[in-house]
Design a protein around this motif. Structure first.
Motif, mmCIF file in Angstrom:
data_model
loop_
_atom_site.group_PDB
_atom_site.id
_atom_site.type_symbol
_atom_site.label_atom_id
_atom_site.label_comp_id
_atom_site.label_asym_id
_atom_site.label_seq_id
_atom_site.Cartn_x
_atom_site.Cartn_y
_atom_site.Cartn_z
ATOM 1 N N ARG A 105 60.952 151.736 10.279
ATOM 2 C CA ARG A 105 59.617 151.135 10.256
ATOM 3 C C ARG A 105 59.536 150.049 9.190
ATOM 4 O O ARG A 105 58.987 148.957 9.429
ATOM 5 C CB ARG A 105 58.542 152.194 9.996
ATOM 6 N N GLY A 106 60.077 150.337 7.994
ATOM 7 C CA GLY A 106 60.043 149.346 6.920
ATOM 8 C C GLY A 106 60.790 148.074 7.288
ATOM 9 O O GLY A 106 60.303 146.969 7.037
ATOM 10 N N ILE A 107 61.960 148.234 7.908
ATOM 11 C CA ILE A 107 62.747 147.064 8.303
ATOM 12 C C ILE A 107 62.033 146.289 9.402
ATOM 13 O O ILE A 107 61.977 145.051 9.378
ATOM 14 C CB ILE A 107 64.148 147.509 8.769
ATOM 15 N N ALA A 108 61.456 147.008 10.371
ATOM 16 C CA ALA A 108 60.763 146.355 11.486
ATOM 17 C C ALA A 108 59.548 145.581 10.994
ATOM 18 O O ALA A 108 59.262 144.477 11.483
ATOM 19 C CB ALA A 108 60.354 147.391 12.527
ATOM 20 N N GLU A 109 58.807 146.142 10.048
ATOM 21 C CA GLU A 109 57.607 145.468 9.564
ATOM 22 C C GLU A 109 57.936 144.216 8.751
ATOM 23 O O GLU A 109 57.080 143.351 8.588
ATOM 24 C CB GLU A 109 56.768 146.440 8.735
ATOM 25 N N LYS A 110 59.162 144.117 8.261
ATOM 26 C CA LYS A 110 59.602 142.902 7.577
ATOM 27 C C LYS A 110 60.090 141.839 8.549
ATOM 28 O O LYS A 110 60.466 140.740 8.145
ATOM 29 C CB LYS A 110 60.712 143.239 6.577
ATOM 30 N N GLY A 111 60.086 142.189 9.846
ATOM 31 C CA GLY A 111 60.463 141.216 10.872
ATOM 32 C C GLY A 111 61.944 141.147 11.161
ATOM 33 O O GLY A 111 62.385 140.275 11.914
ATOM 34 N N ASN A 112 62.736 142.076 10.591
ATOM 35 C CA ASN A 112 64.183 142.072 10.830
ATOM 36 C C ASN A 112 64.478 142.903 12.083
ATOM 37 O O ASN A 112 65.011 144.013 12.015
ATOM 38 C CB ASN A 112 64.906 142.648 9.607
ATOM 39 N N ASN A 113 64.133 142.343 13.234
ATOM 40 C CA ASN A 113 64.210 143.099 14.486
ATOM 41 C C ASN A 113 65.637 143.450 14.882
ATOM 42 O O ASN A 113 65.880 144.517 15.457
ATOM 43 C CB ASN A 113 63.543 142.306 15.607
ATOM 44 N N SER A 114 66.594 142.581 14.600
ATOM 45 C CA SER A 114 67.975 142.840 15.009
ATOM 46 C C SER A 114 68.551 144.053 14.294
ATOM 47 O O SER A 114 69.392 144.771 14.854
ATOM 48 C CB SER A 114 68.845 141.609 14.743
ATOM 49 N N THR A 115 68.130 144.290 13.058
ATOM 50 C CA THR A 115 68.591 145.466 12.316
ATOM 51 C C THR A 115 67.784 146.702 12.700
ATOM 52 O O THR A 115 68.318 147.807 12.810
ATOM 53 C CB THR A 115 68.473 145.233 10.796
ATOM 54 N N ALA A 116 66.482 146.526 12.902
ATOM 55 C CA ALA A 116 65.607 147.664 13.189
ATOM 56 C C ALA A 116 65.858 148.246 14.575
ATOM 57 O O ALA A 116 65.732 149.469 14.764
ATOM 58 C CB ALA A 116 64.145 147.237 13.063
ATOM 59 N N LEU A 117 66.224 147.404 15.540
ATOM 60 C CA LEU A 117 66.322 147.873 16.933
ATOM 61 C C LEU A 117 67.336 149.005 17.117
ATOM 62 O O LEU A 117 66.997 150.034 17.717
ATOM 63 C CB LEU A 117 66.642 146.699 17.856
ATOM 64 N N PRO A 118 68.589 148.882 16.622
ATOM 65 C CA PRO A 118 69.521 150.012 16.802
ATOM 66 C C PRO A 118 69.077 151.269 16.052
ATOM 67 O O PRO A 118 69.329 152.387 16.509
ATOM 68 C CB PRO A 118 70.852 149.476 16.266
ATOM 69 N N LEU A 119 68.410 151.097 14.904
ATOM 70 C CA LEU A 119 67.912 152.256 14.165
ATOM 71 C C LEU A 119 66.819 152.965 14.958
ATOM 72 O O LEU A 119 66.773 154.201 15.019
ATOM 73 C CB LEU A 119 67.368 151.816 12.801
ATOM 74 N N LEU A 120 65.939 152.184 15.586
ATOM 75 C CA LEU A 120 64.880 152.779 16.399
ATOM 76 C C LEU A 120 65.458 153.416 17.664
ATOM 77 O O LEU A 120 64.928 154.432 18.144
ATOM 78 C CB LEU A 120 63.848 151.718 16.770
#
Length: 242
Positions: free
Chosen positions: A76-91
């Protein structure tokens, strides 16, 4: 109940704000759908472990649950910073783990007379119908009505969380919830998360910009999963009464 802190944060940010992401819901829906598919895959895997190696299910369940909570906050923290490429595999991994931890209640539903696979289907269909209705209602709420509903749902979810923690503690000491009370708790949970589905469509466009579709998808995902769980709990409680 991981969405309690997420819900409070989103509501604070939405208060008094105009719409900043008119397309964020549309952008988030494909990722919500993908997350739910991965959750189904994780649940299928968990049911397979329960069927073939039941002795290892609980140890792996607790590992998955701890990892799931950790991933929630990190992703959630990474996604809210707009780093979608990193957040997507984590999600994506979070969705798989969430499905694995759901396999216990799904297995219970499948083994409960009167629920079974049709009950699981009813719960999933009920969530879908709720989201369709929630989008129509939530998108047209006035600011006054939207914030009033959000405050009510927020307080209700906090109270429900307290009850569930108490229920868990009592069960540790061998005190189990009477069937009529379980029906009441589950029914209230269904009502609260149905309300949360409406609130999502009011709050999210006022909280997230169009490019912040991943945290918006996560918020809707949490509402969907909790609604699904409480519908299943309600069906199990009703059909499992003595």
């Amino acid at each position: 109940m991981s969405n309690t802190s997420n819900f409070r944060k989103a509501m604070r940010e939405a208060q008094g704000q105009s719409i900043v992401g008119p397309e964020v819901i549309s952008n988030a829906l494909p990722y919500l759908g993908g997350g739910l598919i991965l959750t189904a895959v994780g649940t299928y895997g968990g049911l397979g472990v329960l069927g073939s190696r039941p002795e290892i299910f609980m140890p792996t369940f607790w590992v998955a649950l701890i990892a799931e909570f950790a991933l929630f906050f990190v992703a959630r923290g990474i996604a809210e910073k707009g780093n979608n490429s990193t957040a997507l595999p984590l999600l994506a991994l979070y969705s798989l783990l969430s499905g694995y931890t759901l396999s216990g209640i799904v297995a219970l539903a499948l083994s409960t007379s009167g629920v079974g696979i049709q009950g699981v289907g009813i719960a999933a269909l009920g969530c879908g119908v709720t989201f369709i209705a929630g989008r129509n209602i939530g998108s047209n709420l006035s600011d006054e009505d939207g914030m009033a509903l959000a405050q009510t749902v927020r307080l209700g979810i906090i109270a429900l969380l307290v009850v569930l923690v108490g229920q868990l503690l009592f069960s540790v000491f061998g005190v189990y919830t009477p069937s009529w009370l379980e029906v009441a708790i589950s029914g209230i949970g269904v009502a609260l998360f149905a309300g949360s589905a409406v609130v999502d469509f009011y709050i999210l466009p006022r909280t997230y910009k169009n490019e912040q579709y991943l945290p918006a998808a996560l918020s809707m995902y949490l509402t969907y999963i909790n609604l699904f769980v409480f519908i299943l709990r309600l069906l199990i409680a009703i059909n499992g009464r003595d």
